[in-house]
Enzyme design. Structure first.
Site, mmCIF file in Angstrom:
data_model
loop_
_atom_site.group_PDB
_atom_site.id
_atom_site.type_symbol
_atom_site.label_atom_id
_atom_site.label_comp_id
_atom_site.label_asym_id
_atom_site.label_seq_id
_atom_site.Cartn_x
_atom_site.Cartn_y
_atom_site.Cartn_z
ATOM 1 N N LEU A 33 6.292 -22.347 -11.183
ATOM 2 C CA LEU A 33 5.486 -22.016 -12.356
ATOM 3 C C LEU A 33 4.201 -22.838 -12.434
ATOM 4 C CD1 LEU A 33 8.321 -21.657 -15.044
ATOM 5 C CD2 LEU A 33 7.372 -19.931 -13.498
ATOM 6 N N HIS A 37 1.681 -18.702 -15.541
ATOM 7 C CA HIS A 37 2.990 -18.331 -16.113
ATOM 8 C C HIS A 37 3.130 -18.902 -17.522
ATOM 9 C CE1 HIS A 37 3.963 -18.585 -11.638
ATOM 10 N NE2 HIS A 37 4.330 -17.350 -11.921
ATOM 11 N N GLN A 148 -2.631 -10.132 -15.777
ATOM 12 C CA GLN A 148 -3.675 -9.269 -15.211
ATOM 13 C C GLN A 148 -3.922 -9.606 -13.738
ATOM 14 O OE1 GLN A 148 -5.197 -6.669 -16.286
ATOM 15 N NE2 GLN A 148 -6.812 -6.494 -14.745
ATOM 16 N N GLN A 153 0.534 -4.263 -10.253
ATOM 17 C CA GLN A 153 1.930 -4.402 -10.678
ATOM 18 C C GLN A 153 2.080 -4.021 -12.163
ATOM 19 O OE1 GLN A 153 4.559 -7.821 -9.522
ATOM 20 N NE2 GLN A 153 3.998 -8.565 -11.531
ATOM 21 N N VAL A 176 -5.364 -16.609 -15.559
ATOM 22 C CA VAL A 176 -5.725 -18.025 -15.723
ATOM 23 C C VAL A 176 -6.258 -18.519 -14.375
ATOM 24 C CG1 VAL A 176 -4.867 -20.331 -16.284
ATOM 25 C CG2 VAL A 176 -3.986 -18.329 -17.513
ATOM 26 N N SER A 185 -2.121 -19.201 -8.461
ATOM 27 C CA SER A 185 -1.051 -18.475 -7.777
ATOM 28 C C SER A 185 -0.126 -19.503 -7.157
ATOM 29 C CB SER A 185 -1.658 -17.594 -6.674
ATOM 30 O OG SER A 185 -0.672 -17.258 -5.729
ATOM 31 N N ARG A 187 1.048 -19.338 -4.434
ATOM 32 C CA ARG A 187 0.693 -19.442 -3.006
ATOM 33 C C ARG A 187 -0.527 -20.344 -2.768
ATOM 34 N NH1 ARG A 187 2.579 -13.704 -2.920
ATOM 35 N NH2 ARG A 187 4.448 -13.730 -1.626
HETATM 36 P P1 AMP Z 1 5.072 -14.300 -10.065
HETATM 37 O O1 AMP Z 1 5.909 -15.513 -10.336
HETATM 38 O O2 AMP Z 1 3.963 -14.526 -9.093
HETATM 39 O O3 AMP Z 1 5.904 -13.080 -9.789
HETATM 40 O O4 AMP Z 1 4.324 -13.988 -11.445
HETATM 41 C C1 AMP Z 1 5.023 -13.809 -12.638
HETATM 42 C C2 AMP Z 1 4.076 -13.304 -13.707
HETATM 43 O O5 AMP Z 1 3.036 -14.243 -13.907
HETATM 44 C C3 AMP Z 1 3.398 -11.988 -13.299
HETATM 45 O O6 AMP Z 1 3.331 -11.133 -14.426
HETATM 46 C C4 AMP Z 1 2.042 -12.441 -12.870
HETATM 47 O O7 AMP Z 1 1.040 -11.447 -13.015
HETATM 48 C C5 AMP Z 1 1.786 -13.597 -13.816
HETATM 49 N N1 AMP Z 1 0.767 -14.490 -13.260
HETATM 50 C C6 AMP Z 1 0.720 -15.005 -11.996
HETATM 51 N N2 AMP Z 1 -0.412 -15.716 -11.827
HETATM 52 C C7 AMP Z 1 -1.103 -15.640 -12.990
HETATM 53 C C8 AMP Z 1 -2.360 -16.154 -13.435
HETATM 54 N N3 AMP Z 1 -3.134 -16.897 -12.655
HETATM 55 N N4 AMP Z 1 -2.747 -15.863 -14.698
HETATM 56 C C9 AMP Z 1 -1.976 -15.100 -15.519
HETATM 57 N N5 AMP Z 1 -0.777 -14.591 -15.152
HETATM 58 C C10 AMP Z 1 -0.357 -14.845 -13.906
#
Ligand code: AMP
Length: 290
Positions: A33, A37, A148, A153, A176, A185, A187
């Protein structure tokens, strides 16, 4: 805050909350996270009586050559962050508890799942919609929060919920970013310092597109050409796609007349990054979720 590992226990938690008339806000994640998140959890906390965060690295959404095994996992730290944001429960199921030996069913939205990232990650969105449908059934939230950052997705999940009459409201929250503009991210942790610097070009190229669109440039080809040129100026960058598409079917637009999604996937070194923004010519709808 509770850490719940079995789907049955999670279901019981939600049923109890519902019986008490408590609304449930839900944030599905794969863990590792970050502030992106946390912004979703914070919003859910403001808007609901109970907040559930799931942490599940979903094996069926990863391709053969993707980073399922290497995906960062750190439950202890993630749980601490969720507790810090006031979450009531973390749902942390094991893969076998989600997918038994002869798991067969799937949810596939087709159309919008086959374009953009779907072209390069066959089966990815089928894995996402299948797990999100399962999570919605297990958690039965009133509202689910998505970022977003993963625009495609979110659009696919909205379509799934609408097509299948799933009684969950989907809210999409702004991306963010780092100070450099790089979208947060999980990653990003794999990037070297040089690569992280180069990676800022993704957002720079999106801002370039936004400026051109706002100014009235209506040719996607011209804008994409300019973006490609800018991204190409970074040594570590290799473009997978840059597209300007409509917001519903995610199909390339021929001429920009209203709101469009500018989306891209770029390898920085070995790391594949995605980003996007929604833009429109001045006076034809506000730019949102940049
Ligand atoms: P993930 O853990 O990558 O599957 O992401 C979980 C949720 O967090 C998804 O709805 C993503 O779109 C959101 N998310 C991931 N990175 C960001 C970010 N930089 N800003 C806002 N939401 C994000």
């Amino acid at each position: 805050m509770k850490i719940i590992r079995s789907p049955k226990k999670m279901h019981e938690f939600s049923r109890e909350a519902r019986l008490k008339g408590r609304s449930i806000g839900f944030i599905p994640t794969m863990g590792a996270l970050h502030r992106g998140h946390l912004s979703l959890i914070r919003r859910a906390r403001r808007e609901n009586d109970a907040v559930v965060v799931s942490i599940f690295v979903n094996p069926i959404q990863f391709g053969r050559n993707e980073d399922f095994k290497a995906y960062p996992r750190n439950l202890r730290q993630d749980a601490r962050l969720c507790a810090g944001e006031g979450a009531d429960a973390v749902f942390y199921p094991s893969a076998p508890s989600m997918y038994g030996d002869d798991f067969n069913a799937c949810v596939d939205v087709n159309g919008p799942a086959e374009v953009l990232c779907g072209r390069f990650r066959p089966g990815h969105f089928k894995g996402v919609t299948t797990v999100v449908a399962k999570l919605f059934n297990i958690v039965s939230p009133d509202v689910a929060y998505f970022g977003q950052k993963d625009a495609q997705q979110s659009i696919i999940i909205k379509k799934m919920v609408s097509d299948l009459n799933i009684p969950v409201r989907i809210k999409v929250m702004p991306t963010v970013r780092e100070k450099s503009g790089l979208a947060l991210s999980s990653r990003n942790a794999y990037l070297s310092a040089d690569e992280a610097r180069d990676a800022a070009v993704l957002y720079e190229s999106l801002l370039l597109a936004k400026r051109l669109i706002r100014r009235g440039e209506d040719s996607p080809a011209l804008i994409i050409g300019r973006m490609r040129q800018l991204i190409g100026s970074k040594k570590t960058a290799r473009i997978q796609y840059v597209s300007i598409v409509d917001l519903k079917r995610l199909r390339p637009v021929e001429k920009i007349k209203g709101k469009v999604l500018v989306a891209l996937a770029v390898y920085i070194g070995k790391i594949r990054l995605i980003d996007n923004l929604i833009s429109a010519p001045r006076g034809k709808g506000h730019t949102i979720h940049a």
